[in-house]
Design an enzyme around this catalytic site. Structure first.
Site, short mmCIF file in Angstrom:
data_model
loop_
_atom_site.label_atom_id
_atom_site.label_comp_id
_atom_site.label_asym_id
_atom_site.label_seq_id
_atom_site.Cartn_x
_atom_site.Cartn_y
_atom_site.Cartn_z
N THR A 110 0.82 -1.21 0.00
CA THR A 110 0.00 0.00 0.00
C THR A 110 0.86 1.26 0.00
O THR A 110 2.00 1.25 0.50
CB THR A 110 -0.91 -0.02 1.26
OG1 THR A 110 -1.46 1.27 1.46
CG2 THR A 110 -0.13 -0.36 2.51
N ASP A 111 0.29 2.36 -0.48
CA ASP A 111 0.99 3.65 -0.40
C ASP A 111 1.05 4.17 1.04
O ASP A 111 1.81 5.08 1.34
CB ASP A 111 0.33 4.70 -1.32
CG ASP A 111 -1.14 4.96 -1.01
OD1 ASP A 111 -1.71 4.29 -0.13
OD2 ASP A 111 -1.73 5.86 -1.66
N LYS A 121 2.27 -3.62 7.12
CA LYS A 121 2.54 -3.77 5.69
C LYS A 121 4.00 -3.37 5.39
O LYS A 121 4.67 -4.01 4.59
CB LYS A 121 1.58 -2.91 4.86
CG LYS A 121 0.13 -3.32 4.92
CD LYS A 121 -0.16 -4.69 4.33
CE LYS A 121 0.01 -4.74 2.82
NZ LYS A 121 -0.44 -6.06 2.28
N TYR A 166 -1.78 -0.81 10.86
CA TYR A 166 -1.95 -1.44 9.53
C TYR A 166 -0.75 -1.13 8.65
O TYR A 166 -0.10 -2.04 8.11
CB TYR A 166 -3.24 -0.95 8.87
CG TYR A 166 -3.31 -1.22 7.38
CD1 TYR A 166 -3.37 -2.53 6.90
CD2 TYR A 166 -3.29 -0.18 6.45
CE1 TYR A 166 -3.41 -2.80 5.53
CE2 TYR A 166 -3.34 -0.44 5.08
CZ TYR A 166 -3.39 -1.75 4.63
OH TYR A 166 -3.43 -2.00 3.28
P1 NAD Z 1 -9.75 -7.35 1.94
O1 NAD Z 1 -9.76 -7.07 3.41
O2 NAD Z 1 -10.96 -7.05 1.13
O3 NAD Z 1 -9.42 -8.90 1.69
C1 NAD Z 1 -8.43 -9.58 2.41
C2 NAD Z 1 -8.63 -11.07 2.20
O4 NAD Z 1 -7.60 -11.76 2.91
C3 NAD Z 1 -9.97 -11.58 2.74
O5 NAD Z 1 -10.58 -12.42 1.80
C4 NAD Z 1 -9.57 -12.36 4.00
O6 NAD Z 1 -10.44 -13.45 4.28
C5 NAD Z 1 -8.18 -12.84 3.63
N1 NAD Z 1 -7.33 -13.11 4.79
C6 NAD Z 1 -7.17 -12.32 5.89
N2 NAD Z 1 -6.34 -12.92 6.76
C7 NAD Z 1 -5.95 -14.10 6.18
C8 NAD Z 1 -5.07 -15.15 6.58
N3 NAD Z 1 -4.42 -15.12 7.75
N4 NAD Z 1 -4.90 -16.19 5.74
C9 NAD Z 1 -5.55 -16.24 4.55
N5 NAD Z 1 -6.40 -15.29 4.14
C10 NAD Z 1 -6.58 -14.22 4.94
O7 NAD Z 1 -8.48 -6.60 1.38
P2 NAD Z 1 -8.26 -5.87 -0.01
O8 NAD Z 1 -8.81 -4.50 0.07
O9 NAD Z 1 -8.70 -6.77 -1.10
O10 NAD Z 1 -6.69 -5.76 -0.03
C11 NAD Z 1 -5.87 -6.78 -0.61
C12 NAD Z 1 -4.42 -6.38 -0.48
O11 NAD Z 1 -4.20 -5.15 -1.15
C13 NAD Z 1 -3.98 -6.16 0.97
O12 NAD Z 1 -2.69 -6.70 1.11
C14 NAD Z 1 -3.96 -4.64 1.13
O13 NAD Z 1 -2.98 -4.26 2.07
C15 NAD Z 1 -3.59 -4.22 -0.27
N6 NAD Z 1 -4.07 -2.88 -0.68
C16 NAD Z 1 -5.40 -2.57 -0.59
C17 NAD Z 1 -5.85 -1.32 -1.04
C18 NAD Z 1 -7.30 -0.95 -1.02
O14 NAD Z 1 -7.65 0.19 -1.35
N7 NAD Z 1 -8.22 -1.86 -0.67
C19 NAD Z 1 -4.93 -0.39 -1.53
C20 NAD Z 1 -3.58 -0.75 -1.61
C21 NAD Z 1 -3.17 -1.99 -1.18
#
Ligand code: NAD
Length: 339
Positions: free
Chosen positions: A140-141, A170, A166
């Site tokens: 993430t940023d 990360k 968080y």
């Molecule tokens: P999300 O919370 O919607 O989904 C996370 C998924 O991970 C869920 O399906 C959850 O069940 C699963 N999970 C959690 N703990 C787990 C574990 N211990 N073992 C296996 N599965 C597990 O998250 P997202 O928004 O889809 O984000 C996905 C990735 O992208 C993350 O790493 C987040 O840091 C990164 N990210 C998200 C955004 C955003 O805007 N949503 C932006 C930049 C980066």
């Protein structure tokens, strides 16, 4: 540059927001990939996000924890995994403030187990070369901290300064990735992306919350004075960026991914309300629902991404404009909430 062709791919967190969009995109765009999707199905994951996948026979879902080392080692061997695309995380900043422990466990310790399992299988057991395997970590940023109004956007050389549990968890996982590349030659790439929006996002997140509030006639909660700025990227564009990095990215490199699309929360809510006024005129004007609530502790003020590197080195651009992306998003949630 070592190009990589993914074949047997371990996706983690594929039942979550970005993961399930990526699974759909990947199955659709490459007929030769087989996906093993490891997801614990926490409150944030939902199997219904994976309904109606294109060519579902190439997708194997496994309910399990990325911290379960025996399970992870077994999946590498059973499916001869050559590519890891690691989405799984605890991802909601507010929850990391009220209860940080699972964030450290999944985001940091879980990433360690995946990296170490990759090292064992690829380097010790298979003795594969760089082009044969790839570990891509989605970050993430937020690891870069917060910007002032006139600061230049985050580049790949901006020093890390995470401000929430968080973002700190990360940041820690990003450093582990670097160490596994540097010390063990595990072939890695990393992307740090801005805020995503689009279909299948958990309804606790900001964009779905605003849309739901409009449909249900509830107050739209806006932190502080609504001036916090984020760079918004349509989720499918994030998926194309990840795909490009996995196949063409330089080993050990980080790529910042963004939309060049900065909006304050207040501007974003106004845009969503304007679309809602058109598609749900009975609730207009939806801006009447805006309600300012106490700010999140330590709330970062502004994030912005300089995406010159991915643009020039990998020839990647987002395809969706904010106008088209946010309209598609409101219409998608409309089908969910307008029941
Ligand atoms: P999300 O919370 O919607 O989904 C996370 C998924 O991970 C869920 O399906 C959850 O069940 C699963 N999970 C959690 N703990 C787990 C574990 N211990 N073992 C296996 N599965 C597990 O998250 P997202 O928004 O889809 O984000 C996905 C990735 O992208 C993350 O790493 C987040 O840091 C990164 N990210 C998200 C955004 C955003 O805007 N949503 C932006 C930049 C980066």
């Amino acid at each position: 540059m070592t190009d990589h062709t993914p074949r047997n791919v371990l996706i983690t967190g594929g039942a979550g927001f970005i993961g399930c969009n990526f699974v759909r995109y990947f199955l659709d765009s490459d007929p030769d990939v087989r996906l093993v999707d490891l997801d614990l199905l926490t409150y944030a994951g939902d199997l219904s996000n994976l309904e109606g996948l294109p060519d579902p026979d190439r997708h194997t879902f496994v309910k399990g924890d990325i911290c379960d080392r025996e399970l992870v080692d077994g999946l590498f061997r059973e499916h001869e995994i050559d590519t890891v695309i690691h989405f799984a995380a605890d991802s909601h900043v507010d929850r990391s403030i009220s209860g940080p422990a699972p964030f450290i466990q999944t985001n940091f310790v879980g990433t360690f187990h995946l990296l170490d399992a990759a090292r064992l299988y690829w380097k010790d057991e298979k003795k594969w070369g760089d082009e044969d395997c790839r570990f891509h970590h989605i970050s993430t940023d937020e690891v870069y901290g917060s910007l002032g109004p006139d600061d230049p956007p985050f580049s790949e050389t901006t020093p890390y300064a995470p401000n929430s549990p968080y973002s700190a968890s990360k940041a820690g996982s990003d450093h582990l990735l670097r160490a596994y590349q540097h010390t063990f030659d595990v072939p890695t790439t990393l992307s740090n992306c801005s805020n995503n929006y689009g279909p299948y996002q958990h309804t606790e997140k900001f964009v779905p919350t605003v849309i739901r509030s409009c449909f249900e006639g509830n107050k739209i909660p806006i932190y502080g004075d609504g001036s916090n700025v984020r760079d918004w990227l349509y989720v499918r564009d994030h998926c194309t960026a990840i795909d490009r990095i996995v196949r063409k990215g330089k080993l050990g490199e980080c790529y910042n991914v963004g939309g060049c699309n900065e909006w304050s929360n207040l501007e974003l809510v106004n845009k969503i309300c304007a679309i809602m006024d058109e598609i749900h005129p009975e609730g207009a004007p939806h801006t009447d629902l805006m309600s300012f609530v106490s700010d999140r502790p330590g709330h970062d003020w502004r994030y912005a991404i300089d995406m010159a590197k991915i643009r020039s080195e990998l020839d990647w651009e987002p395809e969706e404009t904010f106008e088209t992306g946010i309209r598609k998003t409101v219409e998608w949630y409309g089908k969910l909430f307008a029941k």
